[in-house]
Design a protein around this motif. Structure first.
Motif, PDB file in Angstrom:
ATOM      1  N   ALA A  67      38.545  33.930  32.597  1.00  0.00           N
ATOM      2  CA  ALA A  67      39.323  33.253  33.297  1.00  0.00           C
ATOM      3  C   ALA A  67      38.417  31.751  33.657  1.00  0.00           C
ATOM      4  CB  ALA A  67      39.241  33.289  34.542  1.00  0.00           C
ATOM      5  N   HIS A  68      37.118  31.975  32.623  1.00  0.00           N
ATOM      6  CA  HIS A  68      35.821  30.515  32.924  1.00  0.00           C
ATOM      7  C   HIS A  68      35.346  30.553  34.590  1.00  0.00           C
ATOM      8  CE1 HIS A  68      36.456  29.418  29.030  1.00  0.00           C
ATOM      9  NE2 HIS A  68      37.071  29.620  29.026  1.00  0.00           N
ATOM     10  N   ASP A  69      35.878  32.059  35.198  1.00  0.00           N
ATOM     11  CA  ASP A  69      35.478  31.140  36.984  1.00  0.00           C
ATOM     12  C   ASP A  69      34.460  32.875  37.758  1.00  0.00           C
ATOM     13  OD1 ASP A  69      36.069  31.602  39.192  1.00  0.00           O
ATOM     14  OD2 ASP A  69      38.180  32.799  39.177  1.00  0.00           O
ATOM     15  N   THR A  91      36.995  37.489  34.634  1.00  0.00           N
ATOM     16  CA  THR A  91      36.434  36.250  35.121  1.00  0.00           C
ATOM     17  C   THR A  91      35.924  35.361  33.895  1.00  0.00           C
ATOM     18  OG1 THR A  91      34.227  37.168  35.905  1.00  0.00           O
ATOM     19  CG2 THR A  91      35.347  37.067  37.551  1.00  0.00           C
ATOM     20  N   ALA A 126      34.376  33.763  40.610  1.00  0.00           N
ATOM     21  CA  ALA A 126      34.521  34.965  41.563  1.00  0.00           C
ATOM     22  C   ALA A 126      33.365  35.158  40.748  1.00  0.00           C
ATOM     23  CB  ALA A 126      36.383  34.813  40.548  1.00  0.00           C
TER      24      ALA A 126
END
Ligand code: ADP
Ligand code: ZN
Ligand code: ZN
Length: 726
Positions: free
Chosen positions: A607-609, A604, A612
């Motif tokens: 994904a720079h998320d 995550t 999430a």
């Protein structure tokens, strides 16, 4: 006439107020400091209320020595905040009040002189009073001058009458004068045009002026959160309000201070943090109290600044653990700030790239309003995050071939790199391979860390120091070695591998004072550094425009730590440190060395998320019943022997049984992970509830019951509500 009795908060560890006789006290003295006899000495307290009665017989009451009328009284909302903190954190009111006051105001010293500054204008009551005043009196001349000339500074008022400064406090107190709002001068650095997300955020928050609403401003480093704060502050100043801006670290305040004062040269900016000299802290507090400060910027303690015209609260990096005090009254400045915003009916903005999961969950549930800044304001690209699988590679000085090549490439291109290792010192331990001796701290369940730069062994927990021994203290073997790697050793290795590079180490040893820290930062900014080596100190709030590579070493431990908040902290730290790179035109790259390249946390992150990551963490926490799905408090005890601490906690646990705490779970007393600290043994007991009111109600009664017990003399205990440390 019956005698007045004042009820006083005193800085003593007892959960009660103290009553004194005070003939001259009146209702207007609530919130004033007072000098009272206490035991054989004198104490300075704060008057919480004035009445005609006391539970103590009048004959036994002592007389107060003097009510100190040399500063405006602390306002009712300030006293209410201290009271709230005292109740919520189960801490004696007198200590809560004392903590909220700067140290210099807890003594009877003469008050610091407030520098000539600030402007004043006449108020409506002042206009009403003016015609009735003797025409030639100084008060009348001052008010008349303000009426005709508008807002005047102290200096200008002195030209009306040299005795004006002495009269100001009285006129302010009468409400005839009021501090004039900041004069928004031209010449300020012009604000940039906001991006759409920023615009939306500013508009949404500005619509909440005059009422309480909590906003989570979510955006990565460089997405323009600070710019959003600044444009909101501009509106606050234009409305004549005060803004409170909380930041996590002292080290970050000067930089933000500079940005704020460049933008608002006419505004009166006060910064408050524990690094200030006592006089400066008291002055800042008094300026805030008198309304002569437009912007208060500071670390957690500034949440207690009195702010009569408060219009906006901002908490930057709201997830930062330093907002939680770890001693005395263990308050969370962020949470007190939210309470305060509600109390004062003003909006509060919590800003972060990686919000705490408590805040994130509140935003998901709609209690806070989520405002997202979805891209960087300047550099378009996010750094590319890659995991380097260290199971397949032999490391050299702790670094993979990948990382070493990447460092070399940056050197060739004249760009900067940062190698991040969150462990200062040369090596975490010194050991003897012959007999197995390791450098343990005699006072703590911890190792003495090797600091080769000054040839010392140091305990990072209790501060104990020794010389590095020439030979093993148990077997005499001279071949003893540092094991493992800290920033000093990494620095040494980098210097050896890249002799042409200028390597700079930044950690608490190399930057122990703000001055050293700024000198280090200056050398980074002026391009005198090729490779930075540092701890999380470097991760926060700094633009390094030529920095294009971040290497992360030894991050894995946090993935499997016993503390359920460890992954949250790791994610935040890596986002922050990654955010240092690629901020200008040059794209950035982050290399995480790990044995678990497929771990969801790293995936995550790559994904720079954050959403999430947070969703996965919150699902785990919900299943385990951890915060924010439950509320916790920790009772901790320390004593010379572990069994004393455990026995005390066990008794406390049983005391809780009588309070019919249906909705509150009490766990067993257990030794803390670092159970021995500075020769004391430490244990803790967790209580938990799905319902905050149930927990609060239980805690109030439970803590009272524990206080009523006689604890062993050498034992100390405290309660930590919403604990961050396990
Ligand atoms: P954050 O607080 O989220 O890290 P900042 O507000 O510091 O972000 O913004 C990062 C950089 O971008 C700063 O140099 C700032 O001056 C600049 N900046 C912010 N917003 C804008 C904008 N709308 N237009 C141009 N530059 C901006
Ligand atoms: Zn040995
Ligand atoms: Zn120690």
């Amino acid at each position: 006439m019956s005698k007045s009795i004042i009820h006083v908060a005193l800085d003593v560890p007892l959960p009660r107020v103290f009553d004194y006789l005070a003939d001259d006290a009146n209702a207007g003295d609530v919130g004033r400091r007072v000098s009272v006899p206490f035991h054989h000495g004198e104490k300075i307290g704060v008057i919480l209320s004035v009445s005609q009665s006391s539970d103590i017989p009048a004959t036994r009451l002592k007389a107060a020595r003097a009510i100190l009328r040399d500063m405006p009284p602390l306002p009712p909302d300030w006293l209410a905040m201290a009271d709230f903190a005292s109740r919520y954190y189960q801490h004696p009111i007198g200590e809560a009040v004392a903590l909220a006051l700067p140290p210099a105001l807890r003594r009877r010293d003469a008050l610091p002189r407030i520098p000539d500054e600030g402007a004043f204008s006449i108020s409506d009551p002042g206009r009403l009073a003016l015609p009735a005043l003797p025409q030639r009196s100084v008060a009348a001349r001052l008010l008349a001058a303000l009426e005709t000339r508008g807002a005047l500074s102290r200096r200008e008022l002195r030209t009306v009458s040299p005795s004006a400064p002495r009269l100001l406090p009285e006129l302010l107190e009468k409400g005839w004068l009021e501090p004039a709002p900041a004069i928004l001068r031209s010449g300020a650095s012009a604000p940039p045009t906001l991006l759409e997300d920023q615009r939306d955020a500013v508009d949404a928050i500005a619509r909440a002026f005059g009422r309480f609403e909590a906003f989570l401003l979510h955006g990565i480093t460089g997405s323009g959160k600070t710019e959003v704060y600044l444009q909101l502050i501009e509106q606050v100043l234009a409305r004549g309000g005060q803004a409170l801006l909380l930041v996590p670290e002292i080290a970050l305040t000067p930089q933000l201070e500079a940005r704020v004062s460049n933008r608002f040269p006419g505004a009166r900016l006060v910064s408050l943090h524990s690094g200030l000299a006592e006089g400066a802290r008291a002055t800042g507090f008094l300026r805030a109290l008198s309304g002569a400060a437009d912007i208060v910027l500071g670390t957690r303690l500034s949440v207690f600044a009195p702010l009569p015209r408060l219009a906006l609260v901002v908490v930057d990096e709201e997830q930062d653990a330093s907002f939680k005090q770890q001693e005395g009254m263990r308050y969370s400045a962020r949470d007190v700030a939210v309470w305060r915003a509600k109390q004062r009916a003003v909006p509060i903005v919590l800003g972060s790239a990686t919000p705490s999961l408590e805040t994130w969950a509140a935003a998901q549930a709609g209690r806070y309003r989520l405002l997202s800044l979805r891209r960087r304001a300047v550099a378009e690209s996010l750094p590319e995050v890659r995991c380097v699988d260290t199971r397949r590679e032999k490391l050299q000085d702790g670094m993979s071939e990948h990382l070493l090549r990447a460092l070399a490439a940056r050197l060739d291109r004249g760009e900067q790199s940062l190698v991040f290792l969150n462990r200062r010192g040369y090596a975490p331990v010194l050991a003897c391979p012959a007999c197995g001796w390791v450098s343990r701290c005699p006072g703590c369940t911890a190792n003495l860390v090797v600091h080769l730069a000054d040839r010392r062994l140091r305990c990072h927990h209790c501060g104990r120091e020794e010389r590095v021994p020439a030979a093993c203290p148990t077997c005499g073997n001279q071949d003893i070695h540092p094991f493992g790697r800290g920033t000093q050793r990494l620095e040494e290795a980098l210097v050896r591998r890249f002799p042409q590079a200028r390597v700079l180490r930044v950690d608490r040893d190399s930057a122990s004072t703000p001055r050293q820290w700024h000198a280090l930062l200056d050398s980074v900014h002026s391009g005198q550094v090729d490779i930075l080596v540092g701890t999380q100190m470097l991760a926060k709030g700094h633009d390094f425009p030529r920095l294009t590579l971040v290497g992360v070493l030894n991050a894995d431990a946090a993935l499997f730590a016993a503390d359920f908040r460890a992954p949250e902290r790791l994610f935040a730290q890596l986002m922050q440190v990654g955010g240092r790179s690629g901020r200008a035109e040059l794209p950035g790259e982050v290399m995480v060395q790990t044995e678990y390249p497929d771990h969801p946390l790293y995936r995550t992150l790559a994904a720079h998320d954050f959403a999430a990551f947070a969703a996965a963490q919150l699902a785990e926490r919900e299943q385990a019943g951890f915060p924010p799905f439950s509320h916790q408090a920790m009772l901790r005890a320390e004593a010379p022997e572990l069994k004393q601490a455990l026995a005390f906690l066990q008794t406390a646990r049983e005391l809780g049984d009588d309070l019919s705490p249906e909705e509150v779970t009490r766990y067993d007393a257990v030794p803390m992970r670092l159970h021995r600290l500075a020769h004391l043994e430490r244990a803790q007991l967790l209580v938990e509830s799905r319902s905050r009111p149930a927990l609060q109600a239980f805690l109030a009664r439970w803590v009272a019951a524990i206080r009523a017990q006689k604890a062993p003399k050498a034992l100390r205990w405290h309660i930590d509500v919403d604990p961050l440390e396990f």
